[in-house]
Design a protein around this motif. Structure first.
Motif, short mmCIF file in Angstrom:
data_model
loop_
_atom_site.label_atom_id
_atom_site.label_comp_id
_atom_site.label_asym_id
_atom_site.label_seq_id
_atom_site.Cartn_x
_atom_site.Cartn_y
_atom_site.Cartn_z
N GLU A 1 0.83 -1.21 0.00
CA GLU A 1 0.00 0.00 0.00
C GLU A 1 0.86 1.26 0.00
O GLU A 1 1.99 1.24 0.50
CB GLU A 1 -0.90 -0.01 1.23
CG GLU A 1 -1.95 -1.11 1.23
CD GLU A 1 -3.03 -0.85 2.25
OE1 GLU A 1 -3.66 0.23 2.17
OE2 GLU A 1 -3.24 -1.71 3.11
N PRO A 2 0.30 2.35 -0.56
CA PRO A 2 -0.96 2.41 -1.31
C PRO A 2 -0.79 1.74 -2.67
O PRO A 2 0.19 1.99 -3.37
CB PRO A 2 -1.24 3.91 -1.46
CG PRO A 2 0.11 4.54 -1.40
CD PRO A 2 0.94 3.69 -0.48
N THR B 1 -4.54 5.02 1.04
CA THR B 1 -4.41 3.63 1.47
C THR B 1 -5.76 2.95 1.33
O THR B 1 -6.81 3.61 1.17
CB THR B 1 -3.95 3.54 2.92
OG1 THR B 1 -4.99 4.05 3.78
CG2 THR B 1 -2.67 4.33 3.15
N GLN B 2 -5.76 1.63 1.45
CA GLN B 2 -7.01 0.89 1.30
C GLN B 2 -8.01 1.27 2.38
O GLN B 2 -9.21 1.42 2.13
CB GLN B 2 -6.73 -0.61 1.32
CG GLN B 2 -7.94 -1.46 0.92
CD GLN B 2 -7.54 -2.87 0.56
OE1 GLN B 2 -6.70 -3.09 -0.31
NE2 GLN B 2 -8.11 -3.84 1.24
#
Length: 339
Positions: free
Chosen positions: A15-16, A230-231
């Motif tokens: 991530e990201p 980010t998720q």
């Protein structure tokens, strides 16, 4: 099982995420490892250090550099002790070298059959040691003339990564993805503005010229760019929206954004692109013709009013959980080993 997983090598598997392919590779490695399988990830050196990584650096830019890096990765896998090798790299080379590998090869088809891949399919389809997985029925049909039969395994989601939100803020929309012309963010902007919706966009700027020409001048007021998230940040953003916009103007081989939005409870207004109809049902969203901004504008309010958020979540729970995806891949691995 002892699994070698060849990642796309251009960007780190961490991530990201640069895009859906990197996210899919990370999720597959994470969940296979969590279930007791031994996964060795052949990937960019800056990938998530929690994995067992054999670093594969690309020596320069362009197709030739990627070819060299992929060839080096295949040679490295050839020296390993694996039960199965999973090619998730979207590169045409690994199936051509299957005879030099110590284990059967499973290749996931994530893209349309580009010309270089067509030759690969013809040359590798006769080998019993090379099997193909398509991420949608749409992709399986596209590839059938070149690889013959492929097993369809839809991409899956770890639902804890996409928490359900019972309500979104009224008259708000979200769009995310790579900022490239084929993803069509400008159509989402035009529809949201015409319908009087606040729109938040997110994602990596993959094509700076496109972004500066088609997107940046449109920002301001009710149109906001949140950056490359980010998720967890992305899931929170999606859950806060009343409607998700997905506007690709190419044919999406799968379209993770459609499923991710539904997982958060956010119904979708989008373009009928590629495999979209395998994900979006009449109960979870409305699809219109690609580039039809007027039609997209008209359905935004209807999607917010008429689509039940719990139904959206339940659809993903039934059809697109990561466990379903893993079951599909493990069945293909087992068949490849038995063959």
């Amino acid at each position: 099982m002892r699994i070698a997983l060849l990642a796309p090598l251009r960007y780190p598997i961490r991530e990201p995420f640069h895009g859906g392919l990197e996210m899919h590779t990370h999720l597959l490695a994470r969940e296979l490892s969590a279930r007791g399988h031994s996964v060795t990830l052949f990937a960019h050196p800056d990938s998530d250090p929690r994995f067992r990584i054999v670093p594969q650096a690309i020596p320069g830019k362009g197709a030739l550099a990627t070819l060299r890096a992929t060839y080096a990765a295949v040679r490295s896998m050839g020296r390993g002790d694996f039960d199965v090798i999973h090619n998730n790299s979207i590169h045409f080379l690994p199936p051509l070298l299957v005879r030099h590998l110590p284990a059967p090869l499973v290749t996931t088809l994530h893209t349309p059959p580009y010309r270089s891949f067509q030759l690969t399919g013809w040359l590798a389809r006769a080998s019993a040691r090379c099997r193909y997985v398509a991420i949608s029925h749409f992709v399986a049909r596209q590839w059938a003339p070149y690889v013959g039969e492929s097993t369809v395994v839809h991409n899956g989601l770890a639902l804890e990564d996409w928490p359900y939100s019972a309500a979104g803020s009224p008259r708000t929309a979200v769009w995310y993805g790579r900022f490239t012309p084929e993803k069509g963010a400008e159509y989402a902007i035009a529809a949201a503005r015409a319908a009087g919706y606040r729109l938040t966009l997110a994602g990596p700027v993959y094509d700076p010229d496109y972004f500066s020409r088609a997107i940046a001048p449109q920002l301001g007021g009710d149109i906001h760019y949140a950056g490359h998230l980010t998720q967890a940040e992305l899931a929170a953003l999606v859950g806060q929206a009343a409607v998700g916009l997905v506007t690709p103007v190419w044919d999406e081989p799968f379209g993770l954004a459609y499923a991710e939005m539904l997982a958060c409870g956010t119904p979708v207004a989008g373009f009928a692109s590629g495999a979209a109809a395998e994900i979006i049902t009449p109960a979870t969203g409305i699809l219109v013709a690609k580039r039809d901004t007027a039609a997209l504008t008209q359905v935004l309010g209807e999607v917010e009013r008429s689509k039940d958020r719990q139904t959206c979540r339940a659809h993903v729970e039934k059809e697109f959980q990561v466990e379903t995806m893993l079951t599909g891949y493990l069945a293909v691995y087992a068949a490849a080993c038995a063959g």
